[in-house]
Write a protein that holds these residues in place. Structure first.
Motif, PDB file in Angstrom:
ATOM      1  N   LYS A 188       0.871  -1.315  -0.006  1.00  0.00           N
ATOM      2  CA  LYS A 188       0.287   0.143   0.018  1.00  0.00           C
ATOM      3  C   LYS A 188       0.825   1.193   0.109  1.00  0.00           C
ATOM      4  N   ARG A 189       2.211   1.293   0.375  1.00  0.00           N
ATOM      5  CA  ARG A 189       3.021   2.481   0.454  1.00  0.00           C
ATOM      6  C   ARG A 189       4.288   2.083  -0.461  1.00  0.00           C
ATOM      7  N   GLY A 190       4.870   3.209  -0.792  1.00  0.00           N
ATOM      8  CA  GLY A 190       6.093   3.235  -1.537  1.00  0.00           C
ATOM      9  C   GLY A 190       5.937   2.944  -2.935  1.00  0.00           C
ATOM     10  N   PRO A 191       7.167   3.101  -3.616  1.00  0.00           N
ATOM     11  CA  PRO A 191       7.046   3.348  -5.177  1.00  0.00           C
ATOM     12  C   PRO A 191       6.642   2.110  -5.764  1.00  0.00           C
ATOM     13  N   LYS A 192       5.687   2.037  -6.854  1.00  0.00           N
ATOM     14  CA  LYS A 192       5.111   0.979  -7.528  1.00  0.00           C
ATOM     15  C   LYS A 192       6.304   0.169  -7.952  1.00  0.00           C
ATOM     16  N   ALA A 193       6.311  -1.285  -7.813  1.00  0.00           N
ATOM     17  CA  ALA A 193       7.260  -1.749  -8.306  1.00  0.00           C
ATOM     18  C   ALA A 193       7.756  -2.126  -9.750  1.00  0.00           C
ATOM     19  N   ARG A 194       8.965  -2.172 -10.108  1.00  0.00           N
ATOM     20  CA  ARG A 194       8.709  -2.478 -11.613  1.00  0.00           C
ATOM     21  C   ARG A 194       8.934  -3.936 -11.972  1.00  0.00           C
ATOM     22  N   GLY A 195       8.291  -4.146 -13.284  1.00  0.00           N
ATOM     23  CA  GLY A 195       7.784  -5.473 -13.557  1.00  0.00           C
ATOM     24  C   GLY A 195       6.918  -6.047 -12.860  1.00  0.00           C
ATOM     25  N   SER A 196       6.625  -7.346 -13.068  1.00  0.00           N
ATOM     26  CA  SER A 196       5.571  -8.052 -12.394  1.00  0.00           C
ATOM     27  C   SER A 196       6.039  -9.511 -12.240  1.00  0.00           C
ATOM     28  N   VAL A 197       5.246 -10.368 -11.397  1.00  0.00           N
ATOM     29  CA  VAL A 197       5.455 -11.678 -11.267  1.00  0.00           C
ATOM     30  C   VAL A 197       5.180 -12.311 -12.964  1.00  0.00           C
ATOM     31  N   GLY A 198       4.095 -11.736 -13.484  1.00  0.00           N
ATOM     32  CA  GLY A 198       3.853 -12.415 -14.852  1.00  0.00           C
ATOM     33  C   GLY A 198       5.090 -12.276 -15.937  1.00  0.00           C
ATOM     34  N   ASP A 199       5.624 -10.883 -15.642  1.00  0.00           N
ATOM     35  CA  ASP A 199       6.630 -10.720 -16.622  1.00  0.00           C
ATOM     36  C   ASP A 199       7.783 -11.471 -16.115  1.00  0.00           C
ATOM     37  N   LEU A 200       8.189 -11.914 -14.991  1.00  0.00           N
ATOM     38  CA  LEU A 200       9.355 -12.617 -14.546  1.00  0.00           C
ATOM     39  C   LEU A 200       8.994 -13.926 -15.104  1.00  0.00           C
ATOM     40  N   VAL A 201       7.908 -14.336 -14.858  1.00  0.00           N
ATOM     41  CA  VAL A 201       7.527 -16.019 -15.167  1.00  0.00           C
ATOM     42  C   VAL A 201       7.891 -16.202 -16.511  1.00  0.00           C
ATOM     43  N   GLN A 202       7.304 -15.378 -17.593  1.00  0.00           N
ATOM     44  CA  GLN A 202       7.084 -15.529 -19.053  1.00  0.00           C
ATOM     45  C   GLN A 202       8.598 -15.248 -19.528  1.00  0.00           C
TER      46      GLN A 202
END
Length: 253
Positions: free
Chosen positions: A26-40
């Motif tokens: 809920k706090r802090g900068p939005k993380a770059r990438g995503s779980v889906g990006d890493l898996v693909q």
């Protein structure tokens, strides 16, 4: 082929990631990438170079994040492996509607698609799934396979055991294809070239002690050399379906 093991990582964390049950911070900068990006990205590496080429650093770099940032999405490589397995399972198609009267064609279609899946992702053959991956795509694959046998009079255990029998057969058949490709890549020699290389020596041998093999071998060799994986797959699957037909007919299906 050496084996990796599915289910080695934190099982609850793995399931939460597979089913999208992990809340974004809920706090802090939005993380770059995503779980889906890493898996693909990991799947692309494994498809091109094999499962041994997959590392958290390599996957992070492919997505454009730091190796440490990888762990803000996925706790470790063991969990990544399970996510990869589920990502490539199930296919990108709607659930088929099967006519029980065409059950042989239905099972043949599903088994053939399952084989194509293994051949497209040969690294999957190196992973032991004794502890099953219970993600949405894997569940979809199981649902499709079961549906091809539904409405035939089989009870729940018979349906599950039939799926297991066919899946094990497909696994073995696909593994032979993957191994033949691996042998060619590692030796730089086709099967035909290998036969031609050893033929002069084989012609000097006395085959009298092997009358059946010496009768069958030349016929098979002339027809398809070291093997015809498509012909072998179709033949074996038909025999399995013949056996299922006996059981189904005995139940009036």
């Amino acid at each position: 082929m050496a084996e990796d093991i599915a289910g080695r990582g934190d099982p609850i964390k793995t399931l939460q990631l597979m089913w999208g049950r992990v809340e974004a911070p809920k706090r802090g900068p939005k993380a770059r990438g995503s779980v889906g990006d890493l898996v693909q990205a990991a799947v692309r590496i494994a498809d091109a170079e094999g499962i041994d080429a997959v590392s958290t650093r390599r996957v992070a770099e492919a997505v454009g994040i730091s190796p440490m940032s990888f762990y803000t999405h996925i706790p470790d490589k063991s969990v990544l492996l399970d996510l990869m397995l589920d990502a490539v399972s199930g296919g990108d198609y709607p659930m088929p509607v099967f006519d029980p009267a065409q059950w042989r064609a239905n099972v043949t279609m599903v088994a053939s698609e399952f084989r194509k899946y293994y051949i497209a992702h040969p690294w999957v053959l190196q992973v032991s799934t004794h502890r099953p991956v219970l993600g949405p795509n894997t569940m979809k694959s199981y649902e499709v396979f079961l549906s091809a046998l539904d409405g035939l009079g089989l009870d729940e255990i018979e349906m599950d055991m039939s799926v297991t029998m066919i899946a094990n057969y497909v696994f073995g058949a696909a593994r032979d294809v993957a191994r033949s490709r691996m042998v060619k890549e590692q030796t730089g020699m086709s099967d035909d070239e290998w036969w031609y290389a050893i033929a002069p020596f084989l012609e000097t041998l006395d085959y009298a002690p092997y009358p059946v093999a010496s009768r069958i071998g030349p016929v098979v060799g002339e027809l398809y050399g070291l093997g015809d994986p498509d012909r072998a797959f179709d033949f074996g699957l038909e025999r399995i379906l013949d056996g299922l037909a006996v059981m189904i007919e005995g139940k009036g299906g």
